[in-house]
Design a protein around this motif. Structure first.
Motif: not given
Length: 430
Positions: A81-82, A181-184, A215-216, A228-234
């Motif tokens: 995460g961030i 890069i940040i939108c997911p 994975g995005i 781009i869909s939100g609430q995703q994880n790399y």
């Protein structure tokens, strides 16, 4: 006193090179690995100034990694995460656009961020306004500390996104890469609309392909709109092997086309995810003989002829074409390269200045350059403007019957510290 490298006239080019890792891929996968869940082993990481700036920044942002002695393998411990640095920071990022722009976006995600991003004097002349404007529209608090619309910038986070983001496409593809890069990682789904024509589209392809490996999924609607869909994880792929740098390949391929022999470049093939692999097609169009192998590309000399082409998608290697055209029959026109003006230096002005020294007649406009090759290339001293690509592409002048002197050759450390060593490896002298 200026450091000057004198390159003697080269009789013939022959041999093989193992290409160092791609800069564009290296800095992207470092950042994605740091954001990901799980650990990632990166193989054939580029060892250069731009990559070191990313690694130093990640270290200060509390991202843990283990770097091999050769600096070409790196195990990144994913942050899942961030980034949440615990203190105020000032990060010096040299002149690395692939570092400052994505980090501006990533750091804006942290609501408690208090970070200054700065760099070399030229970095303070490279635009960042359009990216900052988009981030501000999504709630980010970012202030300019010196000249408005340019670094250094002070980031205080706050980006939560908005359903529709707009980004200017005609200046740098790195602005869009940073948003992608940040939108997911935000809560809501995002639609990114591009205003004006998007430059350097192949670099966006690299970003999207690498995000997929982590994975995005990104929906690309003809480079005009991205969903781009939100609430995703790399998610870490575990291991990733970085292919050879296609931009760096251009100098050796052109050298062989001008004065081969055959040069074989290992660690790259025609299925490269880098846009600059299209350089091979341009060189073929000029007359070079190209062969592909499982994990190599080779080039052999042939009579070269001029081209008239739009090279907007491959602006970095368009510089190599400009110098190569001095050895070709006819007048070469390179079009749609306005973004040369906002790179490590004003490349349109710099290339014009240095090409003229050879005896060539040069005409430039807002976004084009026309090159009339000289009957005989003069012996010259090349000013590099601290631009690694100018140093590397003008090394090709040593393939005329004259030597060439390169001022500040060490500027190649930005992306290819061993360039002149490798260039000498394939050079045969009288």
């Amino acid at each position: 006193m200026k450091n000057i490298l004198n390159l003697k006239p080269i009789h013939k080019i022959k041999g093989s090179i193992f290409l160092p890792g791609s800069k564009s891929i290296s800095n992207r996968v470092l950042l994605l690995s740091a954001l990901a869940k799980g650990n990632t082993k990166l193989i054939n990481l580029l060892n250069s100034d731009d990559i070191n700036h990313m690694l130093n920044a990640l270290k200060k942002l509390n991202i843990k990694f283990i770097l091999s002695k050769s600096k070409t393998e790196c195990l990144i411990i994913g942050n899942n995460g961030i980034f949440k640095p615990k203190k105020k920071l000032k990060l010096f990022l040299g002149n690395a656009g692939t570092v400052i722009r994505p980090l501006t976006a990533v750091l804006s995600l942290n609501s408690e961020c208090d970070i200054i991003l700065t760099g070399e004097p030229r970095m303070k002349e490279r635009p960042i306004k359009h990216l900052v404007d988009s981030l501000k529209n999504g709630g980010a608090i970012i202030n300019y500390l010196e000249k408005k619309n340019f670094p250094p910038i002070h980031i205080k986070g706050g980006f939560q996104g908005t359903k529709i983001l707009e980004i200017e496409g005609s200046i740098s593809s790195q602005f869009l890469t940073s948003l992608l890069i940040i939108c997911p990682l935000i809560k809501q789904n995002t639609l990114i609309n591009i205003t004006n024509n998007l430059v350097s589209k192949p670099y966006i392809d690299i970003t999207i392909k690498l995000m997929k490996i982590f994975g995005i999924h990104v929906e690309n609607h003809n480079y005009q709109q991205f969903k781009i869909s939100g609430q995703q994880n790399y998610i870490s792929p575990g291991k990733y092997i970085i292919e050879g740098d296609a931009s760096s390949a251009s100098y050796f391929l052109s050298a062989a086309a001008i004065k081969g022999g055959t040069v074989k470049l290992n660690n790259i093939n025609k299925n490269s995810i880098q846009g600059d692999i299209k350089y091979v097609n341009v060189l073929q169009k000029m007359g070079a003989i190209i062969n592909y192998g499982k994990n190599y590309i080779s080039c052999t000399k042939n009579t070269l002829k001029s081209i008239n082409m739009d090279l907007n998608n491959i602006p970095d290697v368009a510089m190599t074409i400009a110098v190569t055209s001095l050895f070709a029959k006819g007048i070469t026109t390179i079009k749609n390269i306005y973004n040369w003006r906002v790179k490590e230096t004003d490349r349109l002005k710099a290339m014009s200045n240095e090409l003229k020294k050879t005896g060539a007649k040069i005409i430039t406009g807002y976004d084009y350059i026309i090159i009339y090759p000289p009957k005989q290339i003069k012996e010259v001293i090349i000013e590099t403007y601290n631009d690694h690509r100018i140093a590397m592409c003008f090394s090709l002048l040593s393939l005329s019957n004259n030597s060439v002197s390169i001022i500040n050759p060490n500027c190649t450390s930005k992306t290819y510290p061993n360039f002149f060593k490798d260039f000498k490896k394939i050079s045969i002298y009288n």
